[in-house]
Enzyme design. Sequence first.
Site, PDB file in Angstrom:
ATOM      1  N   HIS A  52       2.348  -2.200  -2.555  1.00  0.00           N
ATOM      2  CA  HIS A  52       2.108  -2.814  -3.852  1.00  0.00           C
ATOM      3  C   HIS A  52       3.281  -2.526  -4.798  1.00  0.00           C
ATOM      4  O   HIS A  52       4.087  -1.625  -4.553  1.00  0.00           O
ATOM      5  CB  HIS A  52       0.820  -2.265  -4.466  1.00  0.00           C
ATOM      6  N   GLU A  54       3.348  -1.220  -7.842  1.00  0.00           N
ATOM      7  CA  GLU A  54       3.329   0.082  -8.503  1.00  0.00           C
ATOM      8  C   GLU A  54       3.808   1.199  -7.574  1.00  0.00           C
ATOM      9  O   GLU A  54       4.513   2.112  -7.994  1.00  0.00           O
ATOM     10  CB  GLU A  54       1.911   0.411  -8.996  1.00  0.00           C
ATOM     11  N   CYS A  77      -5.073  -1.537  -8.693  1.00  0.00           N
ATOM     12  CA  CYS A  77      -6.284  -1.303  -7.912  1.00  0.00           C
ATOM     13  C   CYS A  77      -6.829   0.094  -8.200  1.00  0.00           C
ATOM     14  O   CYS A  77      -6.075   1.053  -8.389  1.00  0.00           O
ATOM     15  CB  CYS A  77      -6.017  -1.486  -6.420  1.00  0.00           C
ATOM     16  N   CYS A  87      -3.317   2.312  -6.673  1.00  0.00           N
ATOM     17  CA  CYS A  87      -2.202   2.171  -7.615  1.00  0.00           C
ATOM     18  C   CYS A  87      -2.507   2.868  -8.935  1.00  0.00           C
ATOM     19  O   CYS A  87      -1.605   3.406  -9.585  1.00  0.00           O
ATOM     20  CB  CYS A  87      -1.887   0.700  -7.838  1.00  0.00           C
ATOM     21  N   ALA A 166      -1.877 -28.771   7.365  1.00  0.00           N
ATOM     22  CA  ALA A 166      -1.501 -29.958   8.132  1.00  0.00           C
ATOM     23  C   ALA A 166      -2.634 -30.449   9.023  1.00  0.00           C
ATOM     24  O   ALA A 166      -2.402 -30.940  10.121  1.00  0.00           O
ATOM     25  CB  ALA A 166      -0.269 -29.655   8.971  1.00  0.00           C
ATOM     26  N   ALA A 167      -3.876 -30.324   8.567  1.00  0.00           N
ATOM     27  CA  ALA A 167      -5.018 -30.778   9.356  1.00  0.00           C
ATOM     28  C   ALA A 167      -5.097 -32.299   9.369  1.00  0.00           C
ATOM     29  O   ALA A 167      -4.499 -32.984   8.527  1.00  0.00           O
ATOM     30  CB  ALA A 167      -6.305 -30.197   8.773  1.00  0.00           C
TER      31      ALA A 167
END
Length: 207
Positions: A52, A54, A77, A87, A166-167
Site C-alpha cells: 500500500h 502508506e 486500512c 496502514c 470483450a464478451a
Amino acid sequence: MSDDDARFMARAIELALARMGETWPNPAVGCVLVKDGQVVAEAATAPGGRPHAEEQAVPAAGDAARGATAYVTLEPCGARSSGRASCAQFLVEAGIARVVVAALDPSPFASGRGTERLRQAGLVVEAGLMEDAAGTLSEGFLHRLETGRPMVRVSADGTGFDARFAASPRADLVTELKRLGEAGYTRLWTGPGELADALAEQGLLTA
C-alpha cells in the site's frame, strides 16, 4: 484546511491517478508525507495492489515521518485481510501527527476503523478534502464491493482501466462480469459498438 493542504492532497491524487489500472484488486491510493511545509516522502499503491501507499512512504521518510502530516487519498486500512500490520498502525508507529484523508473507505477493512484507530492513538484526523476529485480512484473498487462486478465504461484506448471487456454481446453479461469481479477486476473498458449497446440496455454500463 489550508491552500497547502489542498496542494499536497492534489499531489497525492496525481500519484494515484498515474497507477490506475495497475493496482487491482485494490484501488490506487496516493500518500504524501509533509513536515515543516516540505515533502519528505511520497508513494502510490504498487502494481498488483501491494504494498500500500502508506507502507511505502513511511519507511522512505525515515525519522522525518515523526511529527509529519500524511495526505492520503483513501482512508488508511484499519485491518488487513492477511493479518499483517494495517496502514493505520504504520502511521501511528511512525509518529505521524496528523492525517488528512480525501475519502472514507466503506470496505470491511476500513469502514471508519482506520480513522478511529488513528484518533484513538492521538493523531489529528481530518477527512473530506478533495473527496470528489479522489472519488474516481476508488469508484471501480467500490462498485465491485457493492455489486460483485467490475464497472464498465466506453473508452477509446483503455488508459487507466484494468483490462478490456470483450464478451459476446449475446453472452450472459452479468455472469461474465461477476466472474471477472471474483478474479479481482474493478474497472473494465469496451469500445463503442454492439457490446457497449448491450451493456447499456442491461444497465451494466457506467456513464
